[in-house]
Design a protein around this motif. Structure first.
Motif, PDB file in Angstrom:
ATOM      1  N   PHE A 135     -58.937 -36.602 -92.384  1.00  0.00           N
ATOM      2  CA  PHE A 135     -56.995 -37.102 -92.864  1.00  0.00           C
ATOM      3  C   PHE A 135     -57.027 -38.924 -93.086  1.00  0.00           C
ATOM      4  CE2 PHE A 135     -56.741 -33.931 -89.415  1.00  0.00           C
ATOM      5  CZ  PHE A 135     -56.307 -32.710 -89.764  1.00  0.00           C
ATOM      6  N   LYS A 136     -57.951 -39.338 -94.068  1.00  0.00           N
ATOM      7  CA  LYS A 136     -58.115 -40.937 -94.181  1.00  0.00           C
ATOM      8  C   LYS A 136     -58.183 -42.105 -93.278  1.00  0.00           C
ATOM      9  CE  LYS A 136     -57.607 -39.793 -98.570  1.00  0.00           C
ATOM     10  NZ  LYS A 136     -57.946 -38.109 -98.219  1.00  0.00           N
ATOM     11  N   ILE A 137     -58.141 -41.795 -91.480  1.00  0.00           N
ATOM     12  CA  ILE A 137     -57.997 -42.502 -90.398  1.00  0.00           C
ATOM     13  C   ILE A 137     -58.502 -43.254 -90.574  1.00  0.00           C
ATOM     14  CG2 ILE A 137     -57.888 -42.457 -88.142  1.00  0.00           C
ATOM     15  CD1 ILE A 137     -57.917 -40.040 -88.153  1.00  0.00           C
ATOM     16  N   ASP A 138     -58.149 -45.030 -90.947  1.00  0.00           N
ATOM     17  CA  ASP A 138     -58.537 -46.387 -90.442  1.00  0.00           C
ATOM     18  C   ASP A 138     -58.056 -46.733 -89.687  1.00  0.00           C
ATOM     19  OD1 ASP A 138     -56.037 -46.896 -90.578  1.00  0.00           O
ATOM     20  OD2 ASP A 138     -56.532 -48.123 -92.444  1.00  0.00           O
ATOM     21  N   TYR A 139     -57.368 -46.135 -88.206  1.00  0.00           N
ATOM     22  CA  TYR A 139     -57.797 -47.222 -86.817  1.00  0.00           C
ATOM     23  C   TYR A 139     -58.711 -46.703 -86.039  1.00  0.00           C
ATOM     24  CZ  TYR A 139     -55.219 -42.538 -85.863  1.00  0.00           C
ATOM     25  OH  TYR A 139     -54.705 -41.213 -85.677  1.00  0.00           O
ATOM     26  N   PRO A 140     -59.610 -46.889 -84.866  1.00  0.00           N
ATOM     27  CA  PRO A 140     -60.463 -46.623 -84.412  1.00  0.00           C
ATOM     28  C   PRO A 140     -60.228 -45.368 -83.166  1.00  0.00           C
ATOM     29  CG  PRO A 140     -59.499 -48.656 -83.393  1.00  0.00           C
ATOM     30  CD  PRO A 140     -58.812 -48.589 -84.584  1.00  0.00           C
ATOM     31  N   VAL A 141     -60.898 -44.642 -83.745  1.00  0.00           N
ATOM     32  CA  VAL A 141     -61.420 -43.317 -82.324  1.00  0.00           C
ATOM     33  C   VAL A 141     -62.045 -42.889 -81.798  1.00  0.00           C
ATOM     34  CG1 VAL A 141     -60.427 -40.350 -82.654  1.00  0.00           C
ATOM     35  CG2 VAL A 141     -59.689 -41.810 -84.386  1.00  0.00           C
ATOM     36  N   ALA A 142     -62.207 -42.968 -80.263  1.00  0.00           N
ATOM     37  CA  ALA A 142     -63.322 -42.878 -79.568  1.00  0.00           C
ATOM     38  C   ALA A 142     -63.544 -41.736 -78.512  1.00  0.00           C
ATOM     39  CB  ALA A 142     -62.957 -44.641 -78.410  1.00  0.00           C
ATOM     40  N   LEU A 143     -64.898 -41.103 -78.433  1.00  0.00           N
ATOM     41  CA  LEU A 143     -64.935 -40.744 -77.351  1.00  0.00           C
ATOM     42  C   LEU A 143     -64.012 -40.392 -76.079  1.00  0.00           C
ATOM     43  CD1 LEU A 143     -66.317 -37.742 -76.884  1.00  0.00           C
ATOM     44  CD2 LEU A 143     -68.298 -38.137 -76.937  1.00  0.00           C
ATOM     45  N   ALA A 144     -63.187 -40.185 -75.331  1.00  0.00           N
ATOM     46  CA  ALA A 144     -63.057 -40.252 -74.479  1.00  0.00           C
ATOM     47  C   ALA A 144     -63.662 -39.094 -73.330  1.00  0.00           C
ATOM     48  CB  ALA A 144     -61.726 -40.857 -74.265  1.00  0.00           C
ATOM     49  N   GLY A 145     -64.118 -38.262 -73.737  1.00  0.00           N
ATOM     50  CA  GLY A 145     -64.927 -37.117 -72.862  1.00  0.00           C
ATOM     51  C   GLY A 145     -64.305 -35.656 -73.720  1.00  0.00           C
ATOM     52  N   THR A 146     -64.041 -34.762 -71.820  1.00  0.00           N
ATOM     53  CA  THR A 146     -63.655 -33.702 -72.673  1.00  0.00           C
ATOM     54  C   THR A 146     -62.752 -33.080 -72.622  1.00  0.00           C
ATOM     55  OG1 THR A 146     -64.535 -33.151 -70.481  1.00  0.00           O
ATOM     56  CG2 THR A 146     -66.515 -32.835 -71.845  1.00  0.00           C
ATOM     57  N   ASN A 147     -62.671 -31.779 -73.203  1.00  0.00           N
ATOM     58  CA  ASN A 147     -61.406 -31.697 -73.517  1.00  0.00           C
ATOM     59  C   ASN A 147     -60.471 -30.656 -71.875  1.00  0.00           C
ATOM     60  OD1 ASN A 147     -62.678 -29.444 -73.834  1.00  0.00           O
ATOM     61  ND2 ASN A 147     -61.318 -28.197 -75.876  1.00  0.00           N
ATOM     62  N   ASP A 148     -61.003 -31.016 -71.173  1.00  0.00           N
ATOM     63  CA  ASP A 148     -60.440 -30.400 -69.279  1.00  0.00           C
ATOM     64  C   ASP A 148     -59.798 -31.454 -69.386  1.00  0.00           C
ATOM     65  OD1 ASP A 148     -61.390 -27.949 -67.263  1.00  0.00           O
ATOM     66  OD2 ASP A 148     -60.706 -30.092 -66.551  1.00  0.00           O
ATOM     67  N   LYS A 149     -57.747 -30.565 -68.834  1.00  0.00           N
ATOM     68  CA  LYS A 149     -57.397 -31.558 -68.087  1.00  0.00           C
ATOM     69  C   LYS A 149     -57.305 -32.084 -67.241  1.00  0.00           C
ATOM     70  CE  LYS A 149     -54.172 -28.925 -71.186  1.00  0.00           C
ATOM     71  NZ  LYS A 149     -52.702 -27.830 -70.958  1.00  0.00           N
ATOM     72  N   ALA A 150     -58.398 -31.892 -66.352  1.00  0.00           N
ATOM     73  CA  ALA A 150     -58.297 -32.475 -65.837  1.00  0.00           C
ATOM     74  C   ALA A 150     -59.503 -33.836 -65.493  1.00  0.00           C
ATOM     75  CB  ALA A 150     -59.368 -30.903 -64.158  1.00  0.00           C
TER      76      ALA A 150
END
Length: 417
Positions: A342-357
């Motif tokens: 998607f040609k993203i030029d802003y930072p994307v960090a790994l914040a955790g797992t996709n479990d909503k809790a």
């Protein structure tokens, strides 16, 4: 005296394929295909457009076709007698043996390192209809808004947890379902007699909807098949005034919190934090997303070019990715692949797992993370001013246009302060 070999034998010895053991790869007939996945609910049809890639032997450009959407797959290749169509962003692929005008094989999606899900796949060249050819007579028209209850136990609309938005022309039907956490993207299908048939395939979403219409009660009743084994009954009632809960009231900042605090690593090893100088005195958008989430990709497809056009106005954007694995070795490449796609030029960090809790624990200043994506708007003073749960993508038509208009209006307001 030596015996002479027969001419046929000499010819075989001279053929490169006979000497090397290599065979010429099969070729795919270019054009439009009517593809189907064979699910528990029956055939789930979608379109494929397959064209040879200029200058690259045995390589093809492929688009999945759903309604008005032409969704690009990754470059496809022919290996021996089979076509391989990867959909790397969603960790899935179509693999099919080439048999003249027909492709036969499987759709495969990786769930864990050791486990995959599969469905039989077949595609026929030259056919461009969905469930039935256009022009067949129908006895009903389903255009409009439908208050919908997925999982209805009574056979009635007891709870409106979705709104169907359909447009019918002849026997051709398109539309989607709006929900409090997003939409079902581009659905395409037909009305056959008094019944609805809709489907979608994008490599991640695999949806088949069927329902029978009762004109006396203006009610649709049927089932939804999702993925390999998912099933849910649904009921819908025609209602031009059907509405969903306000998406601005589902997720909010806790009363004890002053602002949104976070600090998470990017795949490049850097840490991104709301306290970083880049966000100081800037209007900041925080995108809660996942590379596995098609609705998040719809939002990213909007945000990435929007940010390029607007960042000089004093705006920052940061993505917080909640992935299937919390390990950077596993999820980092997926984030990088998404950024490249998607040609993203802003930072994307790994914040955790996709479990909503777990996502809610990772962002304790919020009451909860109830949907991917969720978009948080922060003013120049660092105060959270608005939180939008879900995303109405381009498959929702006017609802997408309304969201873009409201988004820009809010940004203009925050910049003017």
């Amino acid at each position: 005296m030596k015996k002479l070999l027969p001419i046929a034998a000499i010819t075989l010895l001279l053929l490169p394929s006979a000497c090397s053991g290599q065979s010429t790869p099969a070729t795919v007939k270019p054009g439009t295909y009517r593809a189907v996945l064979k699910t528990r609910g029956g055939e789930l049809p979608f379109g494929l457009d397959i064209q040879p890639t200029a200058g690259k032997a045995n390589t093809y450009t492929v688009f999945a076709l759903n309604g008005n959407e032409r969704l690009p797959m990754d470059p496809a290749t022919v290996q021996d007698d089979s076509l391989h169509i990867p959909i790397a962003l969603f960790e899935s692929e179509l693999v099919a043996k080439i048999d003249g005008n027909v492709l036969r094989g499987v759709w495969r999606r990786r769930r864990t390192a050791q486990q995959s899900q599969t469905l039989p796949f077949e595609a026929q060249h030259g056919l461009n209809y969905r469930f039935t050819p256009d022009g067949k007579p129908v006895t009903t028209n389903l255009t409009g808004k439908w208050a919908t209850d997925f999982g209805s136990k009574s056979g009635k609309v007891d709870t409106v947890n979705a709104v169907g938005v359909f447009d019918q022309k002849g026997n051709h039907l398109t539309g989607t379902f709006l929900t409090p956490t997003g939409d079902y993207r581009y659905l395409d299908g037909n009305v056959v007699g008094d019944s609805l048939f809709l489907s979608c395939f994008d490599g991640s979403h695999v949806y088949l909807f069927k329902a029978k219409h009762d004109p006396a009660t203006k009610t649709l009743m049927g089932g939804q098949w999702a993925g390999v084994s998912g099933y849910e009954s649904w009921v819908a009632h025609f209602d031009p005034k059907a509405e969903l809960p306000d998406p601005a009231k589902l997720t909010y900042l806790k009363s004890s919190a002053k602002t949104l605090n976070f600090s998470f690593p990017e795949p490049n090893g850097k840490t991104v934090s709301m306290s970083d100088p880049r966000f100081k005195n800037k209007v900041t958008i925080v995108q809660i997303l996942g590379s596995w989430c098609p609705n998040c990709m719809d939002e990213t497809n909007f945000l990435s070019p929007w940010y390029k056009r607007n960042k000089k106005r004093g705006i920052e954007l940061v993505g917080l990715a909640f992935e299937r694995s919390p390990e950077m070795a596993e999820s980092g490449p997926k984030i990088d692949r998404m950024k490249e796609r998607f040609k993203i030029d802003y930072p994307v960090a790994l914040a955790g797992t996709n479990d909503k809790a777990q996502a809610s624990k990772a962002l304790p200043d919020l009451n909860a993370v109830v949907a991917f994506p969720t978009t948080i708007f922060i003013d120049k003073k660092g105060q959270v001013r608005h939180i939008h749960t879900g995303f109405s993508g381009p498959g929702t038509g006017k609802y997408y246009d309304q969201y873009v208009e409201e988004f820009n209006r809010l940004i203009d307001k925050l910049l003017a302060e």
